[in-house]
Design a protein around this motif. Structure first.
Motif, PDB file in Angstrom:
ATOM      1  N   VAL A   1       4.761   0.932   9.300  1.00  0.00           N
ATOM      2  CA  VAL A   1       5.560   2.021   8.741  1.00  0.00           C
ATOM      3  C   VAL A   1       5.448   2.047   7.217  1.00  0.00           C
ATOM      4  CG1 VAL A   1       7.883   2.969   8.589  1.00  0.00           C
ATOM      5  CG2 VAL A   1       7.104   1.937  10.712  1.00  0.00           C
ATOM      6  N   LEU A   2       5.382   0.895   6.578  1.00  0.00           N
ATOM      7  CA  LEU A   2       5.220   0.855   5.128  1.00  0.00           C
ATOM      8  C   LEU A   2       3.874   1.435   4.705  1.00  0.00           C
ATOM      9  CD1 LEU A   2       6.740  -2.646   4.279  1.00  0.00           C
ATOM     10  CD2 LEU A   2       7.731  -0.400   3.855  1.00  0.00           C
ATOM     11  N   VAL A   3       2.851   1.218   5.500  1.00  0.00           N
ATOM     12  CA  VAL A   3       1.551   1.826   5.212  1.00  0.00           C
ATOM     13  C   VAL A   3       1.664   3.346   5.270  1.00  0.00           C
ATOM     14  CG1 VAL A   3      -0.801   2.079   6.049  1.00  0.00           C
ATOM     15  CG2 VAL A   3       0.263  -0.158   6.006  1.00  0.00           C
ATOM     16  N   ALA A   4       2.360   3.855   6.263  1.00  0.00           N
ATOM     17  CA  ALA A   4       2.522   5.297   6.392  1.00  0.00           C
ATOM     18  C   ALA A   4       3.308   5.877   5.223  1.00  0.00           C
ATOM     19  CB  ALA A   4       3.224   5.619   7.711  1.00  0.00           C
ATOM     20  N   ALA A   5       4.294   5.141   4.745  1.00  0.00           N
ATOM     21  CA  ALA A   5       5.071   5.624   3.599  1.00  0.00           C
ATOM     22  C   ALA A   5       4.237   5.636   2.331  1.00  0.00           C
ATOM     23  CB  ALA A   5       6.300   4.741   3.401  1.00  0.00           C
ATOM     24  N   GLY A   6       3.265   4.724   2.213  1.00  0.00           N
ATOM     25  CA  GLY A   6       2.453   4.661   1.010  1.00  0.00           C
ATOM     26  C   GLY A   6       1.275   5.601   1.025  1.00  0.00           C
ATOM     27  N   ALA A   7       0.897   6.140   2.162  1.00  0.00           N
ATOM     28  CA  ALA A   7      -0.228   7.070   2.259  1.00  0.00           C
ATOM     29  C   ALA A   7       0.219   8.310   3.014  1.00  0.00           C
ATOM     30  CB  ALA A   7      -1.412   6.405   2.956  1.00  0.00           C
ATOM     31  N   PRO A   8       1.028   9.157   2.384  1.00  0.00           N
ATOM     32  CA  PRO A   8       1.579  10.314   3.108  1.00  0.00           C
ATOM     33  C   PRO A   8       0.543  11.382   3.425  1.00  0.00           C
ATOM     34  CG  PRO A   8       2.185  10.427   0.801  1.00  0.00           C
ATOM     35  CD  PRO A   8       1.507   9.108   0.984  1.00  0.00           C
ATOM     36  N   HIS A   9      -0.644  11.312   2.816  1.00  0.00           N
ATOM     37  CA  HIS A   9      -1.665  12.329   3.056  1.00  0.00           C
ATOM     38  C   HIS A   9      -2.772  11.823   3.973  1.00  0.00           C
ATOM     39  CE1 HIS A   9       0.225  14.725  -0.050  1.00  0.00           C
ATOM     40  NE2 HIS A   9       0.126  13.711  -0.889  1.00  0.00           N
ATOM     41  N   LEU A  10      -2.485  10.817   4.777  1.00  0.00           N
ATOM     42  CA  LEU A  10      -3.472  10.307   5.717  1.00  0.00           C
ATOM     43  C   LEU A  10      -3.877  11.398   6.708  1.00  0.00           C
ATOM     44  CD1 LEU A  10      -2.525   6.693   6.887  1.00  0.00           C
ATOM     45  CD2 LEU A  10      -4.621   7.421   5.768  1.00  0.00           C
ATOM     46  N   THR A  11      -5.181  11.477   6.960  1.00  0.00           N
ATOM     47  CA  THR A  11      -5.701  12.381   7.984  1.00  0.00           C
ATOM     48  C   THR A  11      -6.328  11.643   9.156  1.00  0.00           C
ATOM     49  OG1 THR A  11      -7.817  12.549   6.808  1.00  0.00           O
ATOM     50  CG2 THR A  11      -6.117  14.180   6.286  1.00  0.00           C
ATOM     51  N   HIS A  12      -6.638  10.368   8.988  1.00  0.00           N
ATOM     52  CA  HIS A  12      -7.270   9.583  10.053  1.00  0.00           C
ATOM     53  C   HIS A  12      -6.584   8.234  10.114  1.00  0.00           C
ATOM     54  CE1 HIS A  12     -10.915   8.456  12.541  1.00  0.00           C
ATOM     55  NE2 HIS A  12     -10.342   7.296  12.347  1.00  0.00           N
ATOM     56  N   LEU A  13      -6.033   7.879  11.267  1.00  0.00           N
ATOM     57  CA  LEU A  13      -5.341   6.604  11.465  1.00  0.00           C
ATOM     58  C   LEU A  13      -5.800   5.999  12.780  1.00  0.00           C
ATOM     59  CD1 LEU A  13      -3.222   4.550  10.551  1.00  0.00           C
ATOM     60  CD2 LEU A  13      -1.489   5.900  11.742  1.00  0.00           C
TER      61      LEU A  13
ATOM     62  N   LEU B   1       2.453  13.880   8.437  1.00  0.00           N
ATOM     63  CA  LEU B   1       2.373  15.239   8.961  1.00  0.00           C
ATOM     64  C   LEU B   1       0.994  15.854   8.794  1.00  0.00           C
ATOM     65  CD1 LEU B   1       5.800  16.611   7.699  1.00  0.00           C
ATOM     66  CD2 LEU B   1       5.261  15.509   9.872  1.00  0.00           C
ATOM     67  N   HIS B   2       0.099  15.200   8.026  1.00  0.00           N
ATOM     68  CA  HIS B   2      -1.245  15.744   7.803  1.00  0.00           C
ATOM     69  C   HIS B   2      -2.294  15.081   8.695  1.00  0.00           C
ATOM     70  CE1 HIS B   2       0.205  17.845   4.205  1.00  0.00           C
ATOM     71  NE2 HIS B   2       0.831  16.717   3.883  1.00  0.00           N
ATOM     72  N   LEU B   3      -1.868  14.317   9.678  1.00  0.00           N
ATOM     73  CA  LEU B   3      -2.816  13.610  10.534  1.00  0.00           C
ATOM     74  C   LEU B   3      -3.681  14.585  11.326  1.00  0.00           C
ATOM     75  CD1 LEU B   3      -1.188  10.467  12.198  1.00  0.00           C
ATOM     76  CD2 LEU B   3      -3.108  10.563  10.630  1.00  0.00           C
ATOM     77  N   ARG B   4      -4.973  14.263  11.355  1.00  0.00           N
ATOM     78  CA  ARG B   4      -5.918  15.022  12.178  1.00  0.00           C
ATOM     79  C   ARG B   4      -6.508  14.156  13.288  1.00  0.00           C
ATOM     80  NH1 ARG B   4      -3.387  18.028  10.003  1.00  0.00           N
ATOM     81  NH2 ARG B   4      -3.932  19.746   8.614  1.00  0.00           N
ATOM     82  N   VAL B   5      -6.578  12.843  13.073  1.00  0.00           N
ATOM     83  CA  VAL B   5      -7.133  11.919  14.056  1.00  0.00           C
ATOM     84  C   VAL B   5      -6.149  10.771  14.232  1.00  0.00           C
ATOM     85  CG1 VAL B   5      -9.039  10.385  14.642  1.00  0.00           C
ATOM     86  CG2 VAL B   5      -9.495  12.513  13.415  1.00  0.00           C
TER      87      VAL B   5
ATOM     88  N   MET C   1       0.806  -1.210   0.000  1.00  0.00           N
ATOM     89  CA  MET C   1       0.000   0.000   0.000  1.00  0.00           C
ATOM     90  C   MET C   1       0.842   1.263   0.000  1.00  0.00           C
ATOM     91  SD  MET C   1      -3.083  -0.940   2.595  1.00  0.00           S
ATOM     92  CE  MET C   1      -3.458   0.787   2.794  1.00  0.00           C
ATOM     93  N   TYR C   2       2.096   1.181   0.347  1.00  0.00           N
ATOM     94  CA  TYR C   2       2.878   2.398   0.501  1.00  0.00           C
ATOM     95  C   TYR C   2       3.177   3.068  -0.817  1.00  0.00           C
ATOM     96  CZ  TYR C   2       7.182   0.091  -1.042  1.00  0.00           C
ATOM     97  OH  TYR C   2       8.132  -0.547  -1.777  1.00  0.00           O
ATOM     98  N   ARG C   3       2.957   2.400  -1.947  1.00  0.00           N
ATOM     99  CA  ARG C   3       3.205   3.049  -3.224  1.00  0.00           C
ATOM    100  C   ARG C   3       1.967   3.065  -4.116  1.00  0.00           C
ATOM    101  NH1 ARG C   3       5.203  -1.854  -2.911  1.00  0.00           N
ATOM    102  NH2 ARG C   3       4.663  -3.440  -4.419  1.00  0.00           N
ATOM    103  N   LEU C   4       0.852   2.515  -3.644  1.00  0.00           N
ATOM    104  CA  LEU C   4      -0.335   2.413  -4.479  1.00  0.00           C
ATOM    105  C   LEU C   4      -1.498   3.257  -3.978  1.00  0.00           C
ATOM    106  CD1 LEU C   4      -0.418  -1.439  -5.152  1.00  0.00           C
ATOM    107  CD2 LEU C   4       0.402   0.362  -6.667  1.00  0.00           C
ATOM    108  N   GLN C   5      -1.406   3.867  -2.835  1.00  0.00           N
ATOM    109  CA  GLN C   5      -2.539   4.586  -2.263  1.00  0.00           C
ATOM    110  C   GLN C   5      -2.171   6.029  -1.922  1.00  0.00           C
ATOM    111  OE1 GLN C   5      -5.562   3.343  -2.157  1.00  0.00           O
ATOM    112  NE2 GLN C   5      -4.907   1.360  -2.912  1.00  0.00           N
ATOM    113  N   PRO C   6      -1.886   6.866  -2.899  1.00  0.00           N
ATOM    114  CA  PRO C   6      -1.600   8.270  -2.571  1.00  0.00           C
ATOM    115  C   PRO C   6      -2.841   9.071  -2.210  1.00  0.00           C
ATOM    116  CG  PRO C   6      -1.505   7.928  -4.936  1.00  0.00           C
ATOM    117  CD  PRO C   6      -1.701   6.573  -4.320  1.00  0.00           C
ATOM    118  N   ARG C   7      -4.040   8.565  -2.544  1.00  0.00           N
ATOM    119  CA  ARG C   7      -5.270   9.296  -2.237  1.00  0.00           C
ATOM    120  C   ARG C   7      -5.889   8.884  -0.906  1.00  0.00           C
ATOM    121  NH1 ARG C   7      -9.600   8.449  -6.396  1.00  0.00           N
ATOM    122  NH2 ARG C   7     -10.577  10.114  -5.168  1.00  0.00           N
TER     123      ARG C   7
END
Length: 757
Positions: free
Chosen positions: A387-399, A421-425, A364-370
């Motif tokens: 950590v690989l999930v975080a690298a593949g979704a750098p625009h995550l706002t909810h985790l 860096l864009h996390l809100r939750v 997922m770290y390279r296939l889910q930029p949205r």
């Protein structure tokens, strides 16, 4: 030209920005009413701009006494477009009737929840809403109980003309929903875009339909709501209907087959949350007949398994929103197929099958930029995969990583703090392996803060175990030692090492850098990026960010050179849950918790935090609206005083089982006018009279006590007398005893002695 004139023309005052620019800036604060109210007090231009956003985004709640509230709101210059009527007896007459006539024409959405509305008042309430687009009728059992609701044809025609622009209708009521009521709703509503019948008691069995509808009966029943009547309603608006919500109902496979086979039905959103009769066959029919689905909610459908998720991979190419939370039979491999074949925005796979350790998340770290929302609560993960999930979704706002104790460690949190860096939750409930080192980042390498000290192999030091609210023991190994302000684990003992397994930053970085993946070829990623660019140009949409691909390609190589990041990097956090992280101490709260936009904070069961750390959090996170401190043993009256002083927006406060609190805390909370909810269950240090006085004085606050036995004031009979040396009591002379009567005794002897003989 003078220098002062040049400087005045070069510098633009922030209060003189154009209205369009101010609206664009203020839209980022549209979800926070308090922020909009604060910026509306800056100047007149900001007041006008913020007022328009408040009127168009904020829903105003009217509760209990509608007449007195309407008198106050009638003096307001703002024209609110979203209203909520809750927990009240609605009478559209008098002051409230005049007020409703003045605002109903500009109304866009109305929610009526748990109210009693009479038949004629129901007509008056809706007849004036000429521009309403959303109508929600929730928990109106007493209103739907009356059979004569909308019985008059003239009333139906009046309401139908008023609701000609209605697009969204929600009927959420567990009782008294019948075919007669549904038939009346059909007569007053136009073809809808969205229909929600969640939690309605609808009968889907053919046997019940035949029982209430014999061969000669055609009039709608007043005792039961059948799925056949719902299908007739859907067939009448098949050209416009796009969203359908049947969550928490008893819909079965046969009913799903009849639903999806409605001619020309083109749904884009379908919700079957907590429908326990949904099976693999049901989902197969949905995938075959509704290929345009973008939103699919299968939360709590525990009968689904791996074959059902495979249907989604091949049949729903436009899927963006997908939830299988609580589907325990769904395997990780099936979710992997959906992730690889779809560009998801929302994914919730919490509480699914953990037998494969969720290997689905590695690519997922390279296939889910949205991807913006990721829920993995209760899923067995490895720290490397997180950590690989975080690298593949750098625009995550909810985790959501709740109940992932074995994967969320200090080094894991440090890497997540540097990537997302864009996390809100951020939800980390019951991640009991986290210590202060994980929250402080670079201090991890400090020898004074090292959490892996040299200890004896016998682990002589031990501490008491910690328990959750349900009594579950979180400490399987009691072999711990106390170092400075945090608890640490001896890694030399095999039992401690097998359960806690504290990985260091260097060890985890090497493991991620040496990870071999199936499609990690840069040429494949560049080809995919070029295809995305061409598709974006055709759709005239925003271009993908090229820095994201470069960051992903160079992530593993640059990881060795990075330093552990602190949670202070996540300055945009608005919701943070650390329930059960019992190793958290004041050291982290003072040094690493700087969240100015934080609105929700859960620190329940963090027994080591005191007034020092909570006071620092309150002074820096002044936007807090809800704070949970259940079972925090060190919370005292000083903490409550700090909260009252700093948190001007505090609305909900949970203080269950805080035994050190006294009645002084209630005296302090009386000064916080924004408070609306207070839970003081098992706060046994408070006086019963003080609790009753607080309930009487603060009528706007809902106080939860749950039959707690509070202290009783000492009565006069139980008063303790002062010691004898404190005062000198007057000495009383004893009264002499009266002398005996010898004469009478002698007489008795002389008279009765002969007779006794």
């Amino acid at each position: 030209m003078s220098s002062s004139a040049m400087s005045s023309t070069a510098v633009t005052d922030i209060t003189s920005l154009p209205t369009e620019v101010l609206e664009k800036i203020f839209e980022s604060l549209s979800d926070s009413v308090d922020d909009l109210l604060a910026i509306s007090r800056v100047c007149f231009a900001w007041h006008l701009t913020a007022s328009r956003l408040i009127e168009s985004h904020v829903a105003l709640c009217l509760e209990h006494d509608l007449h007195n509230t309407s008198k106050i709101l009638s003096k307001s210059a703002r024209q609110y477009k979203h209203w909520l009527l809750q927990n009240s007896d609605v009478r559209v007459d008098g002051d409230f009737g005049n007020f409703w006539k003045s605002i109903s024409q500009d109304l866009e959405s109305l929610t009526v929840r748990n109210c009693f509305v009479r038949e004629q008042d129901f007509v008056h309430l809706l007849s004036g809403c000429g521009h309403m687009k959303t109508l929600k009728l929730q928990q109106l059992e007493h209103t739907f109980m009356t059979v004569s609701l909308l019985e008059d044809k003239a009333d139906q025609e009046l309401v139908r003309l008023a609701l000609r622009q209605l697009q969204y209708l929600e009927v959420r009521c567990e009782r008294y929903v019948s075919d007669s009521l549904l038939d009346k709703l059909v007569s007053i509503t136009p073809p809808l875009v969205s229909l929600s019948l969640a939690s309605c008691n609808i009968s889907y069995q053919d046997a019940i339909h035949k029982r209430f509808y014999p061969a000669k009966q055609s009039s709608p029943s007043e005792f039961v709501a059948t799925f056949a009547r719902v299908l007739e309603w859907i067939r009448g608006m098949v050209t416009t209907l796009r969203h359908l919500d049947l969550s928490r109902t008893r819909i079965d496979s046969n009913s799903v087959g009849r639903l999806v086979q409605v001619p020309h039905l083109q749904l884009t959103s379908l919700c079957f949350a907590y429908c326990d009769q949904i099976t693999n066959a049901s989902l197969e029919q949905v995938c075959k007949n509704l290929p345009l689905l973008q939103h699919l909610d299968l939360t709590g459908c525990y009968r689904l398994s791996e074959p059902a998720i495979c249907f989604i991979e091949h049949s729903l190419p436009h899927l963006e929103w997908f939830s299988v939370q609580g589907c325990g039979a769904v395997s990780a491999c099936s979710v992997l197929l959906v992730v690889q074949s779809h560009d998801l925005v929302y994914l919730d796979a919490g509480a699914t099958d953990s037998s494969s350790c969720c290997a689905v998340l590695q690519p997922m770290y390279r296939l889910q930029p949205r991807l913006r929302h990721l829920g993995l609560a209760g899923v067995s993960l490895d720290a490397r995969q997180v950590v690989l999930v975080a690298a593949g979704a750098p625009h995550l706002t909810h985790l959501d990583l709740s109940v992932c104790a074995h994967s969320v460690k200090n080094c894991t949190l440090q890497m997540l703090s540097g990537l997302l860096l864009h996390l809100r939750v951020l939800l980390l409930s019951t991640c009991c392996l986290l210590t202060d080192a994980g929250f402080m980042g670079e201090c991890y390498h400090d020898s004074s803060l090292n959490h892996n000290p040299l200890v004896c192999p016998d682990c002589l030091a031990s501490i008491a175990s910690k328990k959750t609210l349900s009594g579950v023991n979180l400490t399987t190994s009691p072999r711990r030692v106390q170092l400075y302000s945090r608890r640490v684990t001896c890694t030399t003992h095999p039992v401690c090492h097998s359960f806690y397994d504290y990985d260091t930053w260097d060890y985890l970085a090497e493991a991620i850098a040496d990870e071999t993946l199936d499609i990690a070829d840069p040429e494949v990623l560049k080809e995919k990026a070029e295809k995305d660019d061409e598709a974006a140009q055709k759709l005239n949409s925003a271009q993908p960010v090229p820095d994201t691909i470069d960051t992903i390609l160079n992530f593993k190589s640059s990881l060795r050179h990075r330093l552990p990041a602190s949670i202070v990097n996540l300055r945009g956090l608005r919701k943070l849950s650390l329930c059960g992280v019992f190793k958290l101490t004041d050291h982290s709260l003072v040094t690493a918790f700087h969240f100015p936009d934080l609105q929700y904070l859960n620190l329940s069961q963090c027994a080591q935090i005191t007034s020092v750390g909570l006071g620092a959090v309150a002074s820096r996170s002044t936007a807090l609206q809800e704070l949970l401190l259940a079972r925090c043993d060190s919370v005292d009256d000083v903490v409550v005083q700090a909260l009252v002083h700093h948190l001007l927006r505090l609305r909900r406060l949970h203080l269950q089982h805080c035994s050190q609190l006294t009645s002084d805390s209630l005296d302090s909370l009386q000064w916080r006018s924004s408070l609306r909810y207070l839970d003081i269950t098992q706060c046994t240090g408070m006086l019963h009279s003080a609790v009753e006085h607080f309930i009487v004085q603060c009528t706007n606050v809902k106080v939860i006590t749950l039959n707690t036995h509070y202290l009783q004031p000492p009565s006069a009979s139980d008063a303790v007398l002062p010691p004898a040396e404190a005062f000198s009591a007057p000495t009383l002379t004893p009264t002499p005893r009266p002398p005996p009567l010898p004469l009478l005794s002698k007489v008795k002897r002389r008279i009765f002695r002969p007779w006794l003989r």
